[in-house]
Design a protein around this motif. Structure first.
Motif, PDB file in Angstrom:
ATOM      1  N   VAL A  12       0.837  -1.208   0.000  1.00 49.57           N
ATOM      2  CA  VAL A  12       0.000   0.000   0.000  1.00 49.57           C
ATOM      3  C   VAL A  12       0.870   1.255   0.000  1.00 49.57           C
ATOM      4  CG1 VAL A  12      -0.323   0.109   2.517  1.00 49.57           C
ATOM      5  CG2 VAL A  12      -2.041   1.102   1.004  1.00 49.57           C
ATOM      6  N   TRP A  13       1.975   1.248   0.729  1.00 48.80           N
ATOM      7  CA  TRP A  13       2.867   2.407   0.722  1.00 48.80           C
ATOM      8  C   TRP A  13       3.547   2.531  -0.649  1.00 48.80           C
ATOM      9  CZ3 TRP A  13       7.980   3.130  -0.379  1.00 48.80           C
ATOM     10  CH2 TRP A  13       8.442   4.437  -0.218  1.00 48.80           C
ATOM     11  N   GLN A  14       3.997   1.420  -1.208  1.00 52.04           N
ATOM     12  CA  GLN A  14       4.666   1.445  -2.511  1.00 52.04           C
ATOM     13  C   GLN A  14       3.754   2.049  -3.578  1.00 52.04           C
ATOM     14  OE1 GLN A  14       5.884  -2.628  -3.232  1.00 52.04           O
ATOM     15  NE2 GLN A  14       7.145  -2.675  -1.382  1.00 52.04           N
ATOM     16  N   LYS A  15       2.500   1.645  -3.572  1.00 53.47           N
ATOM     17  CA  LYS A  15       1.537   2.179  -4.546  1.00 53.47           C
ATOM     18  C   LYS A  15       1.225   3.648  -4.257  1.00 53.47           C
ATOM     19  CE  LYS A  15       0.919  -1.596  -6.895  1.00 53.47           C
ATOM     20  NZ  LYS A  15       1.144  -1.701  -8.342  1.00 53.47           N
ATOM     21  N   ALA A  16       1.119   4.002  -2.986  1.00 58.08           N
ATOM     22  CA  ALA A  16       0.880   5.404  -2.615  1.00 58.08           C
ATOM     23  C   ALA A  16       2.056   6.269  -3.057  1.00 58.08           C
ATOM     24  CB  ALA A  16       0.644   5.529  -1.110  1.00 58.08           C
ATOM     25  N   GLN A  18       4.065   5.647  -5.590  1.00 55.28           N
ATOM     26  CA  GLN A  18       3.934   5.773  -7.054  1.00 55.28           C
ATOM     27  C   GLN A  18       2.903   6.848  -7.403  1.00 55.28           C
ATOM     28  OE1 GLN A  18       2.919   1.982  -8.772  1.00 55.28           O
ATOM     29  NE2 GLN A  18       4.856   1.036  -8.182  1.00 55.28           N
ATOM     30  N   PHE A  19       1.824   6.878  -6.624  1.00 52.13           N
ATOM     31  CA  PHE A  19       0.789   7.882  -6.840  1.00 52.13           C
ATOM     32  C   PHE A  19       1.358   9.291  -6.639  1.00 52.13           C
ATOM     33  CE2 PHE A  19      -2.736  10.524  -5.282  1.00 52.13           C
ATOM     34  CZ  PHE A  19      -3.601  10.428  -6.368  1.00 52.13           C
ATOM     35  N   VAL A  20       2.121   9.495  -5.573  1.00 53.03           N
ATOM     36  CA  VAL A  20       2.743  10.810  -5.308  1.00 53.03           C
ATOM     37  C   VAL A  20       3.629  11.221  -6.483  1.00 53.03           C
ATOM     38  CG1 VAL A  20       4.341  12.100  -3.836  1.00 53.03           C
ATOM     39  CG2 VAL A  20       2.688  10.549  -2.798  1.00 53.03           C
ATOM     40  N   ALA A  46      -1.492  14.404  -1.860  1.00 48.92           N
ATOM     41  CA  ALA A  46      -0.879  13.152  -2.307  1.00 48.92           C
ATOM     42  C   ALA A  46       0.227  12.713  -1.345  1.00 48.92           C
ATOM     43  CB  ALA A  46      -0.321  13.310  -3.723  1.00 48.92           C
ATOM     44  N   VAL A  47       1.067  13.659  -0.949  1.00 45.47           N
ATOM     45  CA  VAL A  47       2.146  13.338  -0.001  1.00 45.47           C
ATOM     46  C   VAL A  47       1.554  12.876   1.325  1.00 45.47           C
ATOM     47  CG1 VAL A  47       4.036  14.336   1.360  1.00 45.47           C
ATOM     48  CG2 VAL A  47       3.872  14.820  -1.089  1.00 45.47           C
ATOM     49  N   SER A  48       0.443  13.485   1.716  1.00 45.58           N
ATOM     50  CA  SER A  48      -0.219  13.110   2.969  1.00 45.58           C
ATOM     51  C   SER A  48      -0.649  11.649   2.980  1.00 45.58           C
ATOM     52  CB  SER A  48      -1.427  14.021   3.200  1.00 45.58           C
ATOM     53  OG  SER A  48      -2.106  13.655   4.378  1.00 45.58           O
ATOM     54  N   VAL A  49      -1.058  11.136   1.838  1.00 43.40           N
ATOM     55  CA  VAL A  49      -1.461   9.722   1.766  1.00 43.40           C
ATOM     56  C   VAL A  49      -0.287   8.837   2.174  1.00 43.40           C
ATOM     57  CG1 VAL A  49      -2.272   7.849   0.268  1.00 43.40           C
ATOM     58  CG2 VAL A  49      -3.163  10.178  -0.056  1.00 43.40           C
ATOM     59  N   ALA A  50       0.830   8.984   1.486  1.00 39.43           N
ATOM     60  CA  ALA A  50       1.999   8.139   1.771  1.00 39.43           C
ATOM     61  C   ALA A  50       2.585   8.427   3.152  1.00 39.43           C
ATOM     62  CB  ALA A  50       3.063   8.337   0.689  1.00 39.43           C
ATOM     63  N   ALA A  51       2.582   9.695   3.556  1.00 38.69           N
ATOM     64  CA  ALA A  51       3.164  10.067   4.855  1.00 38.69           C
ATOM     65  C   ALA A  51       2.347   9.497   6.014  1.00 38.69           C
ATOM     66  CB  ALA A  51       3.256  11.578   4.975  1.00 38.69           C
TER      67      ALA A  51
END
Length: 121
Positions: A12-16, A18-20, A46-51
């Motif tokens: 999920v982080w890897q895909k997030a 990629q999204f960023v 977008a950064v907030s998702v992965a962070a």
């Protein structure tokens, strides 16, 4: 499945992430007048998702993990709106970001469910 050693091991982080990267690439084409408007808001969300996935990974409390994953979900929904708005403003369509956001959404939901299941057991 082996336990993760780092947030970077989470799909999920890897895909997030990629999204960023995709959001940054996409927003580079936006008009200059959007630099402090839509471009900045889109990138921040977008950064907030992965962070938040990263921060949640490090939490010991399962409830804290779920809370941060839910914040990531909220930021992702914000990004989905920005994709729609960008298209409607004629800044370009980005089917890749649409698809990736749906994939991250499914993965986040599954991750939250697995934490919730772990609480119950």
């Amino acid at each position: 499945m082996r336990p993760s050693k780092s947030f970077k091991d989470l799909i999920v982080w890897q895909k997030a992430h990629q999204f960023v990267l995709g959001v940054y690439k996409y927003t580079r084409r936006f008009p200059k007048e959007e630099k402090y408007g839509l471009t900045a808001q889109f990138r921040d969300a977008a950064v907030s998702v992965a962070a938040n996935i990263t921060e949640g990974y490090a939490k010991r409390s399962k409830l804290d993990k779920i809370r941060l994953m839910n914040i990531a979900q909220g930021s992702l929904e914000e990004c989905k709106y920005y994709v729609i708005l960008s298209k409607d403003l004629e800044y370009g369509e980005n089917r890749t970001l649409e698809d990736l956001s749906e994939e991250v959404s499914r993965l986040l939901s599954a991750y939250i469910r697995s934490i919730e299941d772990n609480i119950r057991n």
